[in-house]
Write a protein that holds these residues in place. Structure first.
Motif, PDB file in Angstrom:
ATOM      1  N   ILE A 107      25.484  17.452  16.636  1.00 35.23           N
ATOM      2  CA  ILE A 107      24.432  17.787  17.597  1.00 35.23           C
ATOM      3  C   ILE A 107      24.917  17.566  19.030  1.00 35.23           C
ATOM      4  O   ILE A 107      24.689  18.391  19.915  1.00 35.23           O
ATOM      5  CB  ILE A 107      23.166  16.958  17.320  1.00 35.23           C
ATOM      6  CG1 ILE A 107      22.605  17.276  15.926  1.00 35.23           C
ATOM      7  CG2 ILE A 107      22.102  17.225  18.384  1.00 35.23           C
ATOM      8  CD1 ILE A 107      21.427  16.411  15.511  1.00 35.23           C
ATOM      9  N   VAL A 124      18.799  18.885  10.107  1.00 30.55           N
ATOM     10  CA  VAL A 124      19.472  19.710  11.114  1.00 30.55           C
ATOM     11  C   VAL A 124      20.721  20.339  10.490  1.00 30.55           C
ATOM     12  O   VAL A 124      21.523  19.649   9.867  1.00 30.55           O
ATOM     13  CB  VAL A 124      19.881  18.880  12.347  1.00 30.55           C
ATOM     14  CG1 VAL A 124      20.397  19.808  13.450  1.00 30.55           C
ATOM     15  CG2 VAL A 124      18.714  18.041  12.857  1.00 30.55           C
ATOM     16  N   GLU A 131      28.251  21.027  11.050  1.00 27.21           N
ATOM     17  CA  GLU A 131      27.569  20.032  10.223  1.00 27.21           C
ATOM     18  C   GLU A 131      28.313  19.913   8.902  1.00 27.21           C
ATOM     19  O   GLU A 131      28.693  20.911   8.302  1.00 27.21           O
ATOM     20  CB  GLU A 131      26.120  20.466   9.990  1.00 27.21           C
ATOM     21  CG  GLU A 131      25.181  19.339   9.622  1.00 27.21           C
ATOM     22  CD  GLU A 131      25.321  18.904   8.173  1.00 27.21           C
ATOM     23  OE1 GLU A 131      25.101  17.723   7.890  1.00 27.21           O
ATOM     24  OE2 GLU A 131      25.671  19.760   7.327  1.00 27.21           O
ATOM     25  N   VAL A 166      20.469  23.772  14.768  1.00 33.09           N
ATOM     26  CA  VAL A 166      20.949  22.854  15.806  1.00 33.09           C
ATOM     27  C   VAL A 166      20.582  23.305  17.221  1.00 33.09           C
ATOM     28  O   VAL A 166      20.238  22.476  18.067  1.00 33.09           O
ATOM     29  CB  VAL A 166      22.470  22.636  15.671  1.00 33.09           C
ATOM     30  CG1 VAL A 166      23.243  23.937  15.854  1.00 33.09           C
ATOM     31  CG2 VAL A 166      22.957  21.573  16.643  1.00 33.09           C
TER      32      VAL A 166
END
Length: 336
Positions: A24, A182, A187, A217
């Motif tokens: 993030i 998320v 990720e 995101v």
């Protein structure tokens, strides 16, 4: 407010992003650069900075475990905004979650109090996991901000402890964001599912039906910058999702569709088998020192059935409007 005016508001402003080398945080850095801000990324000596290659990014080494180190490192710097996106989602020991997620947040805020007392906004990235399984009775209903948190993971407990400390001790204007799952490029945990499906196996959890929520995101990033400028958001906490509710199979269905897989073996594991797998993986983690998504703490997250959450306050007070629904998000995640 026009988009151009919104960008001009942030131009020449200074922002510090912790967790900037991570999932993030790296997207927050990119958006801050796009808005013309002077960007500072908090890094560690061991950080992998592959997402921080833009020459406009300034770096400062911060040790969240050391108030004195951070106070010294920040003493000659000033910021308008700080986004605390650093945190531990996996750890070998329960105390490690608190050292990073709770004590780390405390140390950062205290260091900023000493060095940046006129900070315009401190944005803390928390998690829907701070509430735990508070509405597990069917039919499921949305988790709301006035529910009493009942976190059943060390991760959720440590994030809740940080939130409570902020509410009692943070004298700077702050906003807390609580995203649900998320996902997006970079990720790692959801990519474990993608890798499994690529190999032709989709694993799900047996038991009661799950109703899941997700947030892409860039929609989390959208909320971060909205929070910085919203007077209504001072001292507030907001859930973030894409506004939709999905069955437990929808995410994997979209992945299978995007990958063009014709044959996928779908396995539905009883919770007892999952519990055993998590326990074994936990032992391996402690022996090897290598963290894994499959662990005893994460077991309760995997088994939670209701992930609905009320994003109405974020819409009404921040102006938050999720842009990416799950089907498009999966396409973007696999395409980048």
């Amino acid at each position: 407010m026009s988009k151009l005016l919104f960008l001009r508001i942030f131009a020449l402003m200074k922002i510090l992003v912790t967790g900037a080398t991570g999932f993030i945080g790296s997207f927050i850095v990119e958006e801050a650069l796009r808005r013309g801000m002077e960007v500072w990324a908090a890094v560690r000596s061991t950080s992998n900075t592959r997402y921080l290659q833009d020459e406009r990014i300034n770096k400062v080494e911060l040790d969240l475990s050391s108030l004195s180190q951070m106070t010294k490192a920040l003493s000659s710097l000033s910021f308008d905004y700080v986004v605390h996106a650093a945190g531990a989602t996996k750890a070998l020991r329960r105390d490690d979650f608190y050292k990073v997620n709770t004590e780390g947040a405390k140390n950062l805020v205290n260091a900023l109090k000493a060095t940046n007392p006129s900070l315009k906004r401190f944005v803390f990235i928390s998690s829907l996991s701070v509430f735990g399984p508070v509405r597990e009775q069917q039919p499921y209903s949305e988790i709301r901000e006035d529910d009493t948190p009942q976190p059943n993971t060390s991760y959720g407990m440590s994030k809740l402890a940080a939130e409570n400390w902020l509410k009692d001790n943070c004298t700077m204007p702050y906003t807390i964001l609580r995203p649900t799952g998320v996902y997006g490029p970079r990720e790692k945990d959801y990519m474990t599912m993608v890798d499994s499906i690529r190999r032709g196996v989709d694993v799900a959890i047996g038991g009661k039906p799950q109703e899941l929520t997700f947030v892409y995101v860039t929609d989390v990033v959208q909320a971060v910058f909205l929070a910085m400028k919203s007077p209504k958001s001072i001292g507030r906490a907001y859930f973030l999702s894409d506004g939709e509710v999905y069955s437990s199979r929808t995410f994997s269905d979209y992945i299978i569709e995007e990958l063009g897989k014709k044959r996928v073996l779908r396995l539905r594991l009883p919770r007892a088998i999952l519990r055993m797998a998590c326990a074994v993986s936990d032992v391996v983690m402690h022996v090897t020192g290598k963290l894994s998504t499959l662990n005893n703490d994460h077991y309760n997250i995997l088994c939670q059935c209701n992930w609905r959450c009320d994003i109405t306050p974020a819409i009404e007070e921040l102006g938050y409007q999720p842009q990416v629904k799950l089907r498009e998000g999966v396409r973007k995640m696999l395409g980048d």
